[in-house]
Write an enzyme that holds these catalytic residues in place. Structure first.
Site, mmCIF file in Angstrom:
data_model
loop_
_atom_site.group_PDB
_atom_site.id
_atom_site.type_symbol
_atom_site.label_atom_id
_atom_site.label_comp_id
_atom_site.label_asym_id
_atom_site.label_seq_id
_atom_site.Cartn_x
_atom_site.Cartn_y
_atom_site.Cartn_z
ATOM 1 N N GLN A 57 0.920 5.114 6.109
ATOM 2 C CA GLN A 57 -0.151 3.859 5.915
ATOM 3 C C GLN A 57 0.382 2.786 4.950
ATOM 4 O O GLN A 57 -0.063 1.929 4.430
ATOM 5 C CB GLN A 57 -1.535 4.173 5.695
ATOM 6 N N HIS A 62 -5.024 13.005 5.361
ATOM 7 C CA HIS A 62 -5.045 13.264 6.768
ATOM 8 C C HIS A 62 -4.683 14.740 7.071
ATOM 9 O O HIS A 62 -3.980 15.317 6.404
ATOM 10 C CB HIS A 62 -3.776 12.354 7.430
ATOM 11 N N ASP A 100 3.050 11.014 1.789
ATOM 12 C CA ASP A 100 2.785 10.692 3.283
ATOM 13 C C ASP A 100 2.758 9.157 3.140
ATOM 14 O O ASP A 100 1.540 8.510 2.697
ATOM 15 C CB ASP A 100 1.412 11.409 3.464
ATOM 16 N N CYS A 110 -9.199 11.945 11.598
ATOM 17 C CA CYS A 110 -8.311 12.956 11.363
ATOM 18 C C CYS A 110 -8.307 13.311 9.870
ATOM 19 O O CYS A 110 -7.386 13.460 8.975
ATOM 20 C CB CYS A 110 -6.609 12.838 11.601
ATOM 21 N N LYS A 143 3.123 2.520 13.883
ATOM 22 C CA LYS A 143 2.369 2.016 12.966
ATOM 23 C C LYS A 143 2.866 0.890 12.215
ATOM 24 O O LYS A 143 2.334 0.034 11.697
ATOM 25 C CB LYS A 143 1.669 2.937 11.878
#
Ligand code: PMP
Length: 411
Positions: free
Chosen positions: A202, A122, A199, A364, A225
């Site tokens: 997700q 991202h 990261d 992104c 999220k």
């Protein structure tokens, strides 16, 4: 048994029509919807004990402080961090990654040191490192992607060297659904003297994360999220690394002594939480975690895997739909696609006219779009309240889009 209909009852927003059709919300990678439990936690804070934290001796102040600091304990146990002070509340994943790149990166990198990323990252896990590389003379290196949008550990071994100081990688791709082997990559990073940044934007919403088991040095995620409010997320960092880092923002709340020319900082985690903290956000995040844990993240993950498998199976009938990324069994509940010859914005517009919300664009992830050799894609992303009939509605809407554009292009 995972009872998805019962789950859906907890999400008031899902029970509406959009453009004359029942809403089918498949834009969960962008942001998820919120259950009543989270909405009520926010309402009860604002109606019952809204107050600033840490300094008030009055009753509302103590209740707000308990709520805020209790949320830190909830996040600690959610990702199994060893110490509560390893949890820093941030505005979200983007801010967390900027904090690591700016504060850790600038202090620990010099000319010729390497930062290793992947091309599927991202933008928020690319641009902060580009800026840090420019400021320090460090160089960026990328682990190449396999044709199915995964990475191979032999490429990881070949890319990480003794000059590598930082490896930063998404746990799960927001475009391809690829699940990266971050634990194994971290072992290779550590063997070369580098730190491992994950990261988790997700992954944390969809699967059980254990930062001690992953043995990563930093882990970042966003509440919005994962059924929580916008404006809050968390940065996990190993205590010894956070302790040596300089604060990222300076001002109220994060200081110990302040003089006219010099100041000193509070201990962890407060030195990283300058200004009035995100109190309602933290309380909402804790409520979201309670909710997810009650459902069971293993159940959530299995449910989403079932949905993506079913969606990919249904799309197999449609040869003019290109689906990107790894096979269903090896991906998270994300499905990125294009109808051959049709712009994804047009596809998303027709889907919206049928009540189906998907995202279209570069997500992104411009470098990944270049790798895929397309400017944009459409993306359907599933969450714990989606159903097989949502998948059917999505595929039916795609057929409508194909018919519509088939006619338009035939004219
Ligand atoms: N990383 C990934 C993989 C993401 O999907 C996102 C959000 N789309 C981010 C980082 C940034 O998260 P936020 O916008 O919440 O800071």
């Amino acid at each position: 048994m995972y009872d998805v209909q019962k789950v859906r009852e907890q999400f008031p927003i899902l029970h509406q029509e959009v453009n004359g059709h029942p809403l089918v919300y498949l834009d969960n990678s962008a942001t998820s919807q919120k259950p009543v439990h989270v909405i009520e936690a926010l309402e009860s804070y604002y109606k019952g004990y809204n107050s600033n934290v840490h300094r008030g001796v009055h009753t509302l102040g103590s209740r707000a402080t308990d709520g805020y600091e209790g949320a830190r304990d909830t996040v600690q146990s959610f990702i199994n961090a060893k110490h509560r002070e390893e949890i820093i509340f941030t505005r979200g994943t983007t801010t967390a990654l900027n904090m690591i790149a700016s504060s850790f990166g600038r202090a620990n990198l010099s000319e010729g040191d390497e930062i290793v990323l992947t091309p599927m990252e991202h933008h928020s896990n690319i641009i902060p490192w580009q800026q840090t590389a420019k400021a320090t003379g460090a160089v960026l290196k990328y682990i190449p992607l396999q044709p199915d949008g995964t990475i191979s550990l032999s490429d990881v071994e070949a890319t990480i060297t003794e000059r590598t100081r930082i490896v930063s990688m998404m746990h799960v791709s927001n475009v391809l659904g690829t699940i990266n082997p971050v634990k194994e990559v971290g072992e290779i990073a550590h063997a070369n003297g580098a730190i491992m940044v994950v990261d988790g934007a997700q992954s944390a919403p969809h699967k059980k994360v254990d930062v001690q088991e992953l043995n990563c040095d930093f882990f970042a995620f966003s509440a919005h999220k994962m059924c929580g409010p916008t404006g809050i997320g968390a940065l996990y960092g190993k205590k010894e690394l956070l302790e040596e880092m300089e604060p990222f923002e300076f001002g109220g709340e994060m200081i110990d002594e302040v003089g006219l020319y010099e100041s000193t900082w509070k201990e962890l985690p407060y030195k990283f939480e300058g200004g009035t903290p995100i109190i309602a956000g933290a309380i909402g995040l804790a409520a979201a975690i309670d909710y997810l844990e009650e459902l069971g993240l293993h159940n959530v993950e299995a449910h989403e895997k079932m949905l993506v498998r079913y969606a990919m199976e249904r799309l197999r009938e449609h040869e003019d739909v290109d689906v990107y990324g790894p096979p269903a069994d090896e991906r998270a509940g994300i499905l990125t696609f294009n109808i051959k010859g049709v712009h994804p914005h047009d596809v998303a517009t027709v889907l919206d006219s049928q009540g189906v919300a998907v995202r279209a664009g570069h997500h992104c992830a411009r470098p990944l779009m270049n790798w895929l050799e397309c400017t944009a894609t459409a993306r359907a992303s599933f969450y714990l309240y989606n159903t097989e009939s949502d998948v059917d509605a999505f595929v039916d809407a795609l057929v409508t889009a194909k018919e519509y554009f088939g006619d338009v292009y035939a004219e």
